[in-house]
Design an enzyme around this catalytic site. Structure first.
Site, mmCIF file in Angstrom:
data_model
loop_
_atom_site.group_PDB
_atom_site.id
_atom_site.type_symbol
_atom_site.label_atom_id
_atom_site.label_comp_id
_atom_site.label_asym_id
_atom_site.label_seq_id
_atom_site.Cartn_x
_atom_site.Cartn_y
_atom_site.Cartn_z
ATOM 1 N N ASN A 12 0.856 -1.192 0.000
ATOM 2 C CA ASN A 12 0.000 0.000 0.000
ATOM 3 C C ASN A 12 0.895 1.247 0.000
ATOM 4 O O ASN A 12 1.724 1.412 0.902
ATOM 5 C CB ASN A 12 -0.893 -0.051 1.251
ATOM 6 C CG ASN A 12 -1.806 1.144 1.354
ATOM 7 O OD1 ASN A 12 -1.380 2.274 1.134
ATOM 8 N ND2 ASN A 12 -3.049 0.928 1.715
ATOM 9 N N HIS A 15 0.993 6.255 1.898
ATOM 10 C CA HIS A 15 1.727 7.216 2.722
ATOM 11 C C HIS A 15 2.922 7.848 2.012
ATOM 12 O O HIS A 15 3.527 8.777 2.544
ATOM 13 C CB HIS A 15 2.062 6.607 4.077
ATOM 14 C CG HIS A 15 0.797 6.322 4.832
ATOM 15 N ND1 HIS A 15 -0.115 7.321 5.134
ATOM 16 C CD2 HIS A 15 0.236 5.172 5.242
ATOM 17 C CE1 HIS A 15 -1.162 6.787 5.734
ATOM 18 N NE2 HIS A 15 -0.983 5.484 5.815
ATOM 19 N N HIS A 48 -5.606 3.762 -1.610
ATOM 20 C CA HIS A 48 -6.925 4.095 -1.056
ATOM 21 C C HIS A 48 -7.282 5.522 -1.451
ATOM 22 O O HIS A 48 -6.644 6.470 -0.989
ATOM 23 C CB HIS A 48 -6.847 3.950 0.474
ATOM 24 C CG HIS A 48 -8.132 4.199 1.191
ATOM 25 N ND1 HIS A 48 -8.252 4.033 2.556
ATOM 26 C CD2 HIS A 48 -9.365 4.571 0.759
ATOM 27 C CE1 HIS A 48 -9.485 4.310 2.929
ATOM 28 N NE2 HIS A 48 -10.176 4.655 1.863
ATOM 29 N N ARG A 50 -9.404 8.156 -0.716
ATOM 30 C CA ARG A 50 -10.354 8.581 0.322
ATOM 31 C C ARG A 50 -11.244 9.697 -0.189
ATOM 32 O O ARG A 50 -10.845 10.472 -1.058
ATOM 33 C CB ARG A 50 -9.590 9.076 1.555
ATOM 34 C CG ARG A 50 -9.102 7.965 2.443
ATOM 35 C CD ARG A 50 -8.473 8.536 3.706
ATOM 36 N NE ARG A 50 -8.312 7.503 4.699
ATOM 37 C CZ ARG A 50 -9.197 7.207 5.649
ATOM 38 N NH1 ARG A 50 -10.311 7.905 5.774
ATOM 39 N NH2 ARG A 50 -8.969 6.237 6.494
ATOM 40 N N ARG A 54 -7.013 12.813 1.228
ATOM 41 C CA ARG A 54 -5.918 13.264 2.109
ATOM 42 C C ARG A 54 -4.554 12.727 1.668
ATOM 43 O O ARG A 54 -3.538 13.295 2.001
ATOM 44 C CB ARG A 54 -6.191 12.891 3.567
ATOM 45 C CG ARG A 54 -6.089 11.423 3.848
ATOM 46 C CD ARG A 54 -6.229 11.125 5.321
ATOM 47 N NE ARG A 54 -7.588 11.327 5.800
ATOM 48 C CZ ARG A 54 -8.070 10.761 6.906
ATOM 49 N NH1 ARG A 54 -7.287 10.018 7.648
ATOM 50 N NH2 ARG A 54 -9.312 10.963 7.287
ATOM 51 N N GLU A 75 -8.727 0.735 -3.211
ATOM 52 C CA GLU A 75 -9.451 0.707 -1.942
ATOM 53 C C GLU A 75 -10.314 1.962 -1.861
ATOM 54 O O GLU A 75 -9.838 3.060 -2.168
ATOM 55 C CB GLU A 75 -8.404 0.701 -0.831
ATOM 56 C CG GLU A 75 -8.894 0.203 0.483
ATOM 57 C CD GLU A 75 -7.793 0.271 1.526
ATOM 58 O OE1 GLU A 75 -6.699 -0.292 1.286
ATOM 59 O OE2 GLU A 75 -8.029 0.890 2.562
ATOM 60 N N THR A 106 -8.209 3.401 8.682
ATOM 61 C CA THR A 106 -9.456 2.642 8.630
ATOM 62 C C THR A 106 -9.665 1.902 9.949
ATOM 63 O O THR A 106 -8.931 0.976 10.274
ATOM 64 C CB THR A 106 -9.408 1.636 7.460
ATOM 65 O OG1 THR A 106 -8.920 2.311 6.313
ATOM 66 C CG2 THR A 106 -10.780 1.075 7.186
ATOM 67 N N GLU A 156 -11.051 -9.322 3.068
ATOM 68 C CA GLU A 156 -9.771 -8.983 3.695
ATOM 69 C C GLU A 156 -10.041 -8.847 5.187
ATOM 70 O O GLU A 156 -10.844 -7.999 5.607
ATOM 71 C CB GLU A 156 -9.201 -7.681 3.117
ATOM 72 C CG GLU A 156 -7.864 -7.340 3.777
ATOM 73 C CD GLU A 156 -7.095 -6.253 3.052
ATOM 74 O OE1 GLU A 156 -7.199 -6.159 1.813
ATOM 75 O OE2 GLU A 156 -6.381 -5.499 3.732
ATOM 76 N N HIS A 199 -3.551 -4.660 7.841
ATOM 77 C CA HIS A 199 -3.656 -3.495 8.716
ATOM 78 C C HIS A 199 -2.732 -3.653 9.911
ATOM 79 O O HIS A 199 -2.854 -4.598 10.670
ATOM 80 C CB HIS A 199 -5.076 -3.216 9.206
ATOM 81 C CG HIS A 199 -5.294 -1.739 9.426
ATOM 82 N ND1 HIS A 199 -4.844 -1.079 10.542
ATOM 83 C CD2 HIS A 199 -5.851 -0.799 8.636
ATOM 84 C CE1 HIS A 199 -5.136 0.192 10.439
ATOM 85 N NE2 HIS A 199 -5.749 0.405 9.283
HETATM 86 N N1 PXP Z 1 -5.821 -3.144 4.148
HETATM 87 C C1 PXP Z 1 -6.765 -2.181 4.241
HETATM 88 C C2 PXP Z 1 -8.141 -2.499 3.775
HETATM 89 C C3 PXP Z 1 -6.453 -0.891 4.724
HETATM 90 O O1 PXP Z 1 -7.398 0.057 4.822
HETATM 91 C C4 PXP Z 1 -5.115 -0.622 5.078
HETATM 92 C C5 PXP Z 1 -4.743 0.756 5.535
HETATM 93 O O2 PXP Z 1 -4.898 1.663 4.510
HETATM 94 C C6 PXP Z 1 -4.172 -1.640 4.954
HETATM 95 C C7 PXP Z 1 -4.556 -2.908 4.512
HETATM 96 C C8 PXP Z 1 -2.729 -1.427 5.280
HETATM 97 O O3 PXP Z 1 -2.582 -1.097 6.609
HETATM 98 P P1 PXP Z 1 -1.192 -0.515 7.104
HETATM 99 O O4 PXP Z 1 -0.963 0.768 6.391
HETATM 100 O O5 PXP Z 1 -1.390 -0.354 8.577
HETATM 101 O O6 PXP Z 1 -0.156 -1.547 6.764
#
Ligand code: PXP
Length: 250
Positions: A12, A15, A48, A50, A54, A75, A106, A156, A199
């Site tokens: 992901n 960030h 994602h 949003r 952001r 996402e 999330t 998931e 997550h």
């Molecule tokens: N899976 C989903 C559905 C999420 O919303 C997120 C966070 O954006 C992640 C995985 C990844 O989580 P993390 O950034 O804490 O590794």
């Protein structure tokens, strides 16, 4: 002994966009991060979009969709605005998540059971367009069964609570949460759902989740992007890959 096939690692890159947006300039570029992740062995890229934009923005999604040769997991919240974008871009996968403006990330899973009729209608055109639709849910059997009923291909499982307990050293509770995730994964697979998880996963807490046989894919973001500051993105991903493989006996 190895646990079936290798587990897929979805990276992901939200960030990277958070960092870019902190300065309002064009760098660091999430697309460049995605291409580096691909070169380092990521099996997919998650981003994602949003509602408040952001981090990832519409143009990032367009660029990722155009440039990636590994699957893009889009996402988003289950809103009409997002449905229109998904149906235009037709990504490989769509992961539906709950979204609250005031949250930092999330929190909790989607209430599929409580919103089943609307979600059935919502995902139908995405499934018809060939997207693998995933529900981001907790391990509650009601939510897993509802996800199967509405026609989702994937669930998931939210590992955020497990990750928090592990980080706080509440290891007995973390173990109980792991058991519930294991039971959830087994139930989901028995209902024909493909199982993913994610997550809050880190080098320290990933192994027991990676070792759940039914979990076919992990999605990991924040920790990897943070670790990239110290190691570089490629080596940070390669180390996660090694830990996932080791947990499954590869
Ligand atoms: N899976 C989903 C559905 C999420 O919303 C997120 C966070 O954006 C992640 C995985 C990844 O989580 P993390 O950034 O804490 O590794």
């Amino acid at each position: 002994m190895t646990l079936g096939d290798k587990q897929r690692l979805g990276v992901n890159i939200d960030h990277v966009a958070t960092l870019r947006n902190a300065r309002g300039v064009a760098w660091p570029d999430p697309l460049r991060a995605a291409l580096l992740a691909e070169a380092a062995g990521a099996d997919g890229i998650t981003a994602h979009l949003r509602e408040d934009r952001r981090h990832i923005r519409d143009a990032d999604m367009e660029a990722l969709r155009a440039a990636l040769s590994i699957p893009l997991n889009f996402e988003c919240a289950a809103t009409d605005e997002m449905a229109a974008i998904v149906l235009r871009l037709k990504p490989h996968a769509v992961c539906l998540v709950p979204e609250k403006r005031e949250e930092r990330t999330t929190e909790g899973g989607l209430d599929v059971a409580g919103d089943a009729n609307r979600l059935t209608r919502f995902i139908a055109p995405m499934c018809e367009a060939g997207c693998r639709v995933s529900m981001f849910i907790g391990h509650d059997p009601r939510q897993i069964e509802a996800s199967a009923r509405i026609g989702a291909a994937v669930v998931e499982l939210h590992t955020g609570h497990y990750s928090d307990l592990h980080a706080e050293g509440r290891l007995a509770e973390a173990e109980a949460e792991l058991d519930a995730l294991r039971r959830g994964a087994a139930l989901a697979q028995s209902l024909g759902l493909e199982v993913h998880a994610g997550h809050g996963l880190t080098y320290d807490n990933v192994a027991p989740i990676a070792a759940i046989a039914e979990v076919r894919e992990l999605n990991i973001g924040h920790f990897l992007i943070g670790e990239a500051v110290f190691l570089g993105l490629g080596p940070a991903i390669e180390e996660m890959r090694r830990r996932m493989d080791r947990a499954r006996g590869f």
